[in-house]
Design an enzyme around this catalytic site. Sequence first.
Site, PDB file in Angstrom:
ATOM      1  N   LYS A 122       0.839  -1.199   0.000  1.00  0.00           N
ATOM      2  CA  LYS A 122       0.000   0.000   0.000  1.00  0.00           C
ATOM      3  C   LYS A 122       0.877   1.253   0.000  1.00  0.00           C
ATOM      4  CE  LYS A 122      -0.360   0.197   5.053  1.00  0.00           C
ATOM      5  NZ  LYS A 122      -1.264   0.281   6.215  1.00  0.00           N
ATOM      6  N   ARG A 128     -10.738   0.490  14.904  1.00  0.00           N
ATOM      7  CA  ARG A 128     -10.541   1.263  13.682  1.00  0.00           C
ATOM      8  C   ARG A 128     -11.380   0.572  12.608  1.00  0.00           C
ATOM      9  NH1 ARG A 128      -4.480   2.084  11.303  1.00  0.00           N
ATOM     10  NH2 ARG A 128      -5.002   0.024  10.462  1.00  0.00           N
ATOM     11  N   TYR A 135      16.844  31.208   6.048  1.00  0.00           N
ATOM     12  CA  TYR A 135      15.818  32.113   6.572  1.00  0.00           C
ATOM     13  C   TYR A 135      15.954  32.321   8.074  1.00  0.00           C
ATOM     14  CZ  TYR A 135      13.231  31.665   2.177  1.00  0.00           C
ATOM     15  OH  TYR A 135      12.841  31.699   0.868  1.00  0.00           O
ATOM     16  N   MET A 144      12.024  25.186   1.335  1.00  0.00           N
ATOM     17  CA  MET A 144      11.177  24.374   0.465  1.00  0.00           C
ATOM     18  C   MET A 144      11.994  23.541  -0.509  1.00  0.00           C
ATOM     19  SD  MET A 144       8.092  25.560  -2.089  1.00  0.00           S
ATOM     20  CE  MET A 144       7.110  26.233  -0.754  1.00  0.00           C
TER      21      MET A 144
END
Length: 388
Positions: free
Chosen positions: A44, A142, A273, A321
Site C-alpha cells: 500500500k 478502527r 531564513y 522548500m
Amino acid sequence: MTTTPISLTPGVLAEAVVDLGAIAHNVRLLRERAGSAQVMAVVKADGYGHGATAVARTALAAGAVELGVASVDEALTLRADGITAPVLAWLHAPGMDFGPALAADVQIAISSIRQLDEALDAARRTGTTATVTVKIDTGLNRNGVAPALYPEMVTRLRQAVAEDAIRLRGLMTHMVHADAPEKPINDIQSQRFKQMLDHARDQGVRFEVAHLSNSSATMARPDLTLDLVRPGIAVYGLSPVPRLGDMGLVPAMTVKCAVALVKSVSAGEGVSYGHTWIAPHDTNVALLPIGYADGVFRSLGGRLEVLINGKRRPGVGRVCMDQFLVDLGPGPLDVAEGDEAILFGPGTRGEPTAQDWADLVGTIHYEVVTSPRGRITRVYREAETVER
C-alpha cells in the site's frame, strides 16, 4: 548481508534509490519466520514509498504469494502494470463501486454490512462472483466489523455464499501494537479472533484462510501465525520493533542528492531564513538542492546530518522548500560541487538511517520512507546487496 555503494545517477538532482536485492532478502527472511504460513506482502501507499509495482514483482519472485493494499485504485494500478497475483484491498469509501475490482479479480475486504451489500450489488450487476475477506475489529477500534455486529455479518455471509454471490476467502484483523509484540493485548486479540472464527464455523460459515500477523508478529511472535502473514514495514527492511535491532532485515531505500554549491561564510554571518544559525568562525557550507517540498522535514533544520565523502556533515539553518545547507568546517575544502550527499540509507557506510530521522523528529520510520516526493527521482537497483 552487506551492501555495495550506490552512485548518484548523472544529471539527477536528487533520488531515492530502492535496492530490490534488499527487498528480496527481506521477503525470504519473512518466509523463513512464517514457517508453514504463506506471505502476503503489503504494498500500500505505493509500496511504502518504494514503488508498489517494482516491490510487488520482487516480493512475488522471492516467495510472497499474495499482495495487500489499502484501496481498490492501488490494486487496479497493480493489475494495469501486469501483476496477476492475488491482491486484497481493505479500505473503501462509502458508495464504492466494486465492479471494476471484480472485473480485475481483486479481492475485497469488507468491514461492515454496508460494504457487504455494496460488494453483492457489484456481483449481481456484473454477474461476477466477488472474492471477499471479512475484516473484524478485535481491539484496534478502527476498520473492521465490530464484535456486536459480527453475528449478523455471519448470517449474511452464509446467505451470500448459498447464492454463489461471493467466494468467502478470508478472515483478518489488525494488531494494536505494531512495535510491541510482547503486549498482552496481542494475546487478547488473538483469542478474540479465534473465538470469532469458531463462531463462524459453528454457523456453517468457513473461511479459506485466516490471518492476523503483521511484521512484528511475523518476526517475533510465531505463536500468532495462522494461514497467512501480512508483513508491511519489514518488507522494506525497517525493523518492526526498533528496540530489538535490525532483526536481520536490510533497509531498501537510500535518499541522496548532489552538492549544488560550495561557498565560504565569514564568522558572524547567518545562513538561511531567519539566520537561526550564525557561523561561529570562518567556515564553508554546501548547498543541497532538496527541501521540505521533497520530504526533508522542516523540523530537521539544524538537527540532521548528511554523509558526504565519508564524513557526517551537520545541517545548519532552516530547511527551506527546495534546499538546505550543511557545514563543511573551516580550512581546506574536502567537498566539491557535484559530490554525492547521502541523507539517509541502510547506515552501512556511516550515513544516517530512516530510524535516525524518526528519532530526531519524534515520529516513526514509516513516515520517513513514505515522505520522499516532488523532485526526488525514484531509481531501482536490481542487485545492490550480496548475501554473506
